[in-house]
Design a protein around this motif. Sequence first.
Motif, mmCIF file in Angstrom:
data_model
loop_
_atom_site.group_PDB
_atom_site.id
_atom_site.type_symbol
_atom_site.label_atom_id
_atom_site.label_comp_id
_atom_site.label_asym_id
_atom_site.label_seq_id
_atom_site.Cartn_x
_atom_site.Cartn_y
_atom_site.Cartn_z
ATOM 1 N N ASN A 82 42.715 33.897 54.766
ATOM 2 C CA ASN A 82 41.858 33.290 53.740
ATOM 3 C C ASN A 82 40.405 33.326 54.177
ATOM 4 O O ASN A 82 40.111 33.145 55.358
ATOM 5 N N GLY A 85 35.450 30.515 49.996
ATOM 6 C CA GLY A 85 34.873 30.913 48.716
ATOM 7 C C GLY A 85 35.639 31.979 47.973
ATOM 8 O O GLY A 85 35.250 32.365 46.869
ATOM 9 N N MET A 86 36.714 32.460 48.537
ATOM 10 C CA MET A 86 37.503 33.513 47.886
ATOM 11 C C MET A 86 38.747 32.885 47.259
ATOM 12 O O MET A 86 39.477 32.156 47.921
ATOM 13 N N THR A 87 38.967 33.181 45.985
ATOM 14 C CA THR A 87 40.163 32.663 45.322
ATOM 15 C C THR A 87 41.401 33.403 45.849
ATOM 16 O O THR A 87 41.292 34.478 46.447
ATOM 17 N N TYR A 88 42.567 32.833 45.580
ATOM 18 C CA TYR A 88 43.814 33.462 46.004
ATOM 19 C C TYR A 88 43.972 34.832 45.335
ATOM 20 O O TYR A 88 44.357 35.805 45.982
ATOM 21 N N ASP A 89 43.634 34.936 44.061
ATOM 22 C CA ASP A 89 43.739 36.219 43.361
ATOM 23 C C ASP A 89 42.811 37.261 43.981
ATOM 24 O O ASP A 89 43.195 38.432 44.132
ATOM 25 N N GLU A 90 41.597 36.845 44.341
ATOM 26 C CA GLU A 90 40.663 37.763 45.004
ATOM 27 C C GLU A 90 41.216 38.196 46.359
ATOM 28 O O GLU A 90 41.095 39.361 46.743
ATOM 29 N N LYS A 91 41.823 37.255 47.073
ATOM 30 C CA LYS A 91 42.417 37.566 48.372
ATOM 31 C C LYS A 91 43.514 38.621 48.217
ATOM 32 O O LYS A 91 43.569 39.585 48.990
ATOM 33 N N LYS A 132 52.725 31.015 41.584
ATOM 34 C CA LYS A 132 51.685 31.631 42.420
ATOM 35 C C LYS A 132 52.237 32.857 43.145
ATOM 36 O O LYS A 132 51.618 33.927 43.140
#
Length: 168
Positions: A82, A85-91, A132
């Motif tokens: 992780n 500032g990065m969302t899970y979808d962006e990750k 998720k």
Amino acid sequence: MISVREVEILAVGAHAGQVDKIGAPYIEHVRAVAAGLSPFGEALVMAGLLHDLLEDTDWTAERLHQAGVPDRVVEIVVAVTNQAGMTYDEKIRRITADPQATLVKIADNAHNSHPDRAAQLPADKRHRLAAKYRSARAELWPAAKRNDVEAIIRIVNPSLLGELDACL
């Protein structure tokens, strides 16, 4: 060069005393992820053992390098970690840019989605996490070879085989 066994010992020490979402020793999770990656060689097994180290312990990428962990393994671990500032979808989208990081995340997702583990969570958390993880699989699985996805889930969570047949 550090061996897989030495990496496992490192992971055991780093995760000592930690428990996962269901209260099991955390090392069981990383060992399950690593087992799912065993068909792909030592580097991916190492990455599986270390995949949560940077976000769940005080270890850093630099410290992994100093411990003798191969550069490529550290790169994979960084890729699945992780970032603020990065969302899970962006990750997930970032991970799919790296084929080996994708396999590590597929194994992680498969273990996190295991019905025996999910059954131990409160219903609201179980349903939220299931959605998720299902959403992540919709991105992860098409980014890998079907045979590779199948090899991982056969080891880590065979209950996902039906979903794989419907998806890929």
